[in-house]
Design a protein around this motif. Sequence first.
Motif, mmCIF file in Angstrom:
data_model
loop_
_atom_site.group_PDB
_atom_site.id
_atom_site.type_symbol
_atom_site.label_atom_id
_atom_site.label_comp_id
_atom_site.label_asym_id
_atom_site.label_seq_id
_atom_site.Cartn_x
_atom_site.Cartn_y
_atom_site.Cartn_z
ATOM 1 N N UNK A 98 9.188 92.256 2.254
ATOM 2 C CA UNK A 98 7.874 91.792 2.711
ATOM 3 C C UNK A 98 6.786 92.846 2.593
ATOM 4 N N UNK A 99 7.160 94.116 2.746
ATOM 5 C CA UNK A 99 6.159 95.183 2.627
ATOM 6 C C UNK A 99 5.639 95.278 1.199
ATOM 7 N N UNK A 100 6.555 95.253 0.215
ATOM 8 C CA UNK A 100 6.140 95.293 -1.184
ATOM 9 C C UNK A 100 5.345 94.049 -1.568
ATOM 10 N N UNK A 101 5.821 92.888 -1.115
ATOM 11 C CA UNK A 101 5.124 91.642 -1.447
ATOM 12 C C UNK A 101 3.708 91.662 -0.888
ATOM 13 N N UNK A 102 3.560 92.147 0.351
ATOM 14 C CA UNK A 102 2.236 92.160 0.968
ATOM 15 C C UNK A 102 1.247 93.025 0.201
ATOM 16 N N UNK A 103 1.728 94.093 -0.424
ATOM 17 C CA UNK A 103 0.801 94.985 -1.126
ATOM 18 C C UNK A 103 0.111 94.310 -2.316
ATOM 19 N N UNK A 104 0.803 93.392 -3.010
ATOM 20 C CA UNK A 104 0.109 92.683 -4.092
ATOM 21 C C UNK A 104 -0.434 91.327 -3.626
ATOM 22 N N UNK A 105 0.230 90.752 -2.622
ATOM 23 C CA UNK A 105 -0.197 89.455 -2.087
ATOM 24 C C UNK A 105 -1.600 89.560 -1.486
ATOM 25 N N UNK A 362 -2.082 99.164 -1.368
ATOM 26 C CA UNK A 362 -2.743 98.118 -2.152
ATOM 27 C C UNK A 362 -3.952 98.664 -2.898
ATOM 28 N N UNK A 363 -4.667 99.589 -2.261
ATOM 29 C CA UNK A 363 -5.820 100.189 -2.932
ATOM 30 C C UNK A 363 -5.381 101.022 -4.133
ATOM 31 N N UNK A 364 -4.236 101.686 -4.009
ATOM 32 C CA UNK A 364 -3.700 102.427 -5.158
ATOM 33 C C UNK A 364 -3.388 101.464 -6.303
ATOM 34 N N UNK A 365 -2.840 100.289 -5.959
ATOM 35 C CA UNK A 365 -2.572 99.287 -6.989
ATOM 36 C C UNK A 365 -3.874 98.829 -7.637
ATOM 37 N N UNK A 366 -4.912 98.614 -6.816
ATOM 38 C CA UNK A 366 -6.218 98.206 -7.360
ATOM 39 C C UNK A 366 -6.756 99.253 -8.338
ATOM 40 N N UNK A 367 -6.590 100.521 -7.998
ATOM 41 C CA UNK A 367 -7.111 101.601 -8.840
ATOM 42 C C UNK A 367 -6.299 101.777 -10.121
ATOM 43 N N UNK A 368 -5.043 101.314 -10.103
ATOM 44 C CA UNK A 368 -4.169 101.409 -11.282
ATOM 45 C C UNK A 368 -3.611 100.024 -11.601
ATOM 46 N N UNK A 369 -4.502 99.055 -11.675
ATOM 47 C CA UNK A 369 -4.094 97.653 -11.709
ATOM 48 C C UNK A 369 -3.167 97.351 -12.883
ATOM 49 N N UNK A 370 -3.539 97.777 -14.071
ATOM 50 C CA UNK A 370 -2.757 97.450 -15.262
ATOM 51 C C UNK A 370 -1.333 97.975 -15.207
ATOM 52 N N UNK A 371 -1.155 99.152 -14.625
ATOM 53 C CA UNK A 371 0.173 99.774 -14.604
ATOM 54 C C UNK A 371 1.022 99.321 -13.427
ATOM 55 N N UNK A 372 0.398 99.042 -12.272
ATOM 56 C CA UNK A 372 1.165 98.842 -11.044
ATOM 57 C C UNK A 372 1.297 97.393 -10.589
ATOM 58 N N UNK A 373 0.303 96.549 -10.824
ATOM 59 C CA UNK A 373 0.310 95.208 -10.246
ATOM 60 C C UNK A 373 1.548 94.412 -10.674
ATOM 61 N N UNK A 374 1.758 94.288 -11.957
ATOM 62 C CA UNK A 374 2.909 93.551 -12.463
ATOM 63 C C UNK A 374 4.224 94.220 -12.108
#
Length: 445
Positions: A98-105, A362-374
């Motif tokens: 749930x923690x990982x899911x919440x970061x992109x959710x 989640x903000x780190x994912x936003x800043x590195x969207x192409x590499x981290x989101x998927x």
Amino acid sequence: MRESFGSRFGFIMAAAGAAVGLGNIWGFPTQAASNGGGAFLLAYLALVMLLAFPMLVMEVAIGRHGQANPVDSVRALGRRSGQRRLAGMIGYAGMMVPSLVLTFYAIVAGWLLAFLAATVTRMLGWQAATDWLQAFGLWRNIIGTLVFYLLTILVVQAGVRAGIERWSARLMPALFVLFLLLFGYILTQQGAAEGLRHYLVPDFSKVMEPSLLISAMGQAFFSLTIGGCSMLMYGSYLSKKESIPATAFQVTLIDTGVALLAGLVILPAMFVAMHNGVTIFADDGSLLSSDTLVFVVLPALFETMGPVGGWMSLVFFVLMGIAALTSSISMLEVPVSYSTERFKTSRPAMSWLLGLGLALFSLVICLNFGALFGFVIRLATQYTQPLVALGFCLLGGWMWGRARLFQELVQGTPALAESLFWRIWPWYIRFVCPLLVLLVIWHSL
């Protein structure tokens, strides 16, 4: 004293809210549209009962037996220290889901909030703000994500009864009302009848296609968040007086009902959009823009409806926001419950600390969207969650033991020993469910 839900209705609304999310309203209709409509629906309904419901009973039972966070609940299944260590490892892996899911959710939910705000600014004639809210941009993503985290934290920090149960009992009925309003309006539009036929009339020649069955199995599995720890967590707050099989069945019905309603709204809406000139399907019959259906196709449909379209867009994105929020509060509740019980800290403090920590990720994912989101999506949903679900299945079916399992389930279900359910389910959860989960894992990989 550990909190619990105040009523069966509160538990059902909270558990259904945890299950009902973007997977039901976004994922299920697009899967149905991509896999033969009615044929996919038929396979999905069968697999919900064959895979998701039996495993939901097990997760809720583990939680209620342990009366604790996921790690301590699964540890309670072991009889020896080695078994408890193994169970604890699976519990910690389960807490990651749930923690990982919440970061992109939360990022996706932030997009929904942005489109909701864009509907309002369009109605007010603020075109520049509307364009900014609808455009994919870093600051729009960050602000939307942080606002969604704020809403989630405010509900969770209030507690089980005052926060989770109270808001779930309000938001879930509102979800159904909004769905029915949208369904009633969409049916009045040209093209809706064709969409209904595509959705409700199965092509029986496609029902047994392996690719369709695997897709339906995966959708049924993820729809009820099997292996996501939310149901185990909520089960730990369930009264011993309640029947676990009956309550789990009601949660399954509500979750499936929302998915069905979503299909009744979105598939006809897609055909209405086609009637209005919006391209939906490619020449080979595959669905275009399945990943962006909610953000591209449906807004294009609403724009063709004139002034009424603005209100329909507002209702739709409020509905999506509710579905996202009822799921996210269950995700944050898992680490919050663990931390408050293990470290004896206050719920509000841990809600804010953990919520802001996940928001930072989640903000780190936003800043590195192409590499981290998927990558984070695949890590959480394709690898970790199915493996945890398999672990819960094996722990509950084999390590717990039939006698101790019966002692838990018979509380709230006095007639269990003589029921057909008890004659079939313990063997089914031991042998059939693990095989079905392995198929889900194979398909994910």
